[in-house]
Design a protein around this motif. Structure first.
Motif, PDB file in Angstrom:
ATOM      1  N   GLN A 217       1.056  -1.522   0.132  1.00 33.24           N
ATOM      2  CA  GLN A 217      -0.319  -0.244   0.439  1.00 33.24           C
ATOM      3  C   GLN A 217       0.978   1.179   0.258  1.00 33.24           C
TER       4      GLN A 217
ATOM      5  N   ALA B 228       2.302   1.392  -3.921  1.00 33.98           N
ATOM      6  CA  ALA B 228       0.874   1.576  -4.375  1.00 33.98           C
ATOM      7  C   ALA B 228       0.693   3.733  -4.000  1.00 33.98           C
ATOM      8  N   SER B 229       0.439   3.740  -2.988  1.00 29.29           N
ATOM      9  CA  SER B 229       0.694   5.328  -2.713  1.00 29.29           C
ATOM     10  C   SER B 229       1.797   6.705  -2.869  1.00 29.29           C
ATOM     11  N   ASP B 230       3.048   5.849  -3.140  1.00 34.80           N
ATOM     12  CA  ASP B 230       3.880   6.371  -3.732  1.00 34.80           C
ATOM     13  C   ASP B 230       4.453   6.632  -4.967  1.00 34.80           C
TER      14      ASP B 230
ATOM     15  N   ALA C   6       1.365   6.456  -7.386  1.00 36.58           N
ATOM     16  CA  ALA C   6      -0.108   6.598  -7.177  1.00 36.58           C
ATOM     17  C   ALA C   6      -0.134   7.950  -8.389  1.00 36.58           C
ATOM     18  N   GLU C   7       1.140   8.747  -9.249  1.00 35.91           N
ATOM     19  CA  GLU C   7       0.881  10.017  -9.861  1.00 35.91           C
ATOM     20  C   GLU C   7       1.331   8.861 -11.240  1.00 35.91           C
TER      21      GLU C   7
ATOM     22  N   PHE D 189      -1.563   3.413 -11.071  1.00 35.71           N
ATOM     23  CA  PHE D 189      -2.801   2.856 -10.204  1.00 35.71           C
ATOM     24  C   PHE D 189      -2.659   1.409 -10.252  1.00 35.71           C
TER      25      PHE D 189
ATOM     26  N   LEU E 133       0.112  -2.960 -10.636  1.00 33.73           N
ATOM     27  CA  LEU E 133       0.785  -1.424 -10.943  1.00 33.73           C
ATOM     28  C   LEU E 133       0.580  -2.160 -12.183  1.00 33.73           C
TER      29      LEU E 133
ATOM     30  N   HIS F  55      -1.262   4.659 -16.000  1.00 31.21           N
ATOM     31  CA  HIS F  55      -2.373   5.507 -16.157  1.00 31.21           C
ATOM     32  C   HIS F  55      -2.407   5.375 -18.012  1.00 31.21           C
TER      33      HIS F  55
END
Length: 176
Positions: A110, A113-115, A117-118, A121, A137, A140
Motif C-alpha cells: 500500500q 502504491a501511494s508513493d 500514485a501519480e 494505479f 500496478l 495511467h
C-alpha cells in the motif's frame, strides 16, 4: 444451388469455388481466385496483429523487512517501469516466521502504491499466494503513447534540424 452446378460454373469461369462461411446453414460459397483470397486473409491478419498492443509486465521483488534505502531503490525502479508505459508486478517474498505477519507485506504494498500514485494505479489488489504476496500496478491511460511521442521528434522539429545543419562547402582548388 447444388455443389456440382457451382463447381461447373467455377470451372467455366476458370476460378475456384471457395467456402467462405462454413458455419452458416446452408454453407456459403463464392466463386473467386483462391490464391487472392488467401493473400487478402493474410493481409487482414497481419494488419490486426500490427494494431494490437503488446503489454509488458516487469517484476519487482521485495522482502517485508526491507531497509529504507533499498525500498527507495526498488521504488525508483517501479517508477521507471511505469514511466516507460509498462505494467509492474510487485512481489513480496515471505520467509519463515514472516509468513505469520502478512499485514507487514500488505502495508508495504500500500505504501508503494501511494508513493507511485501519480505514475500508475493498482490494477490487481494485493493477494497472498503461498509464500508470496503480489500486486500489479499499471500506468495511467495513454502513458505509452506519451512516451513514444516524447521519443520521436515531430516533423517540424526534424525539418528545422535539417535546415540548421550547415550546407557542405565546395572544395577550393588545391595548389600543386
Amino acid at each position: 444451388m447444388r455443389i456440382e452446378d457451382a463447381l461447373r460454373l467455377a470451372i467455366d469461369a476458370d476460378m475456384d469455388l471457395v467456402e467462405v462461411a462454413p458455419e452458416a446453414r446452408p454453407p456459403v460459397c463464392k466463386i473467386m481466385d483462391y490464391g487472392k483470397f488467401k493473400y487478402e486473409a493474410a493481409q487482414k491478419a497481419r494488419e490486426s496483429r500490427r494494431n494490437q498492443q503488446q503489454t509488458v509486465i516487469k517484476e519487482q521483488k521485495l522482502r517485508p523487512k526491507i531497509d529504507d534505502h533499498d525500498y527507495e531503490t526498488k521504488k525508483r525502479n517501479v517508477e521507471r517501469f511505469l514511466d516507460s508505459g509498462n505494467k509492474v508486478k510487485v512481489t513480496i517474498m515471505f520467509r519463515g516466521r514472516e509468513q505469520s505477519r502478512p499485514e507487514l507485506g500488505f502495508r508495504l504494498l500500500q505504501r508503494l502504491a501511494s508513493d507511485v500514485a501519480e505514475l500508475g494505479f493498482i490494477e490487481t489488489n494485493a493477494r497472498q499466494d503461498g509464500r508470496n504476496m503480489t500486486m500489479v500496478l499499471a500506468p495511467h491511460r495513454g502513458q505509452k503513447t506519451r512516451v513514444k511521442a516524447q521519443q520521436t521528434p515531430t516533423r517540424a522539429e526534424r525539418d528545422s534540424a535539417a535546415a540548421s545543419e550547415p550546407a557542405s562547402e565546395t572544395e577550393a582548388p588545391q595548389a600543386g
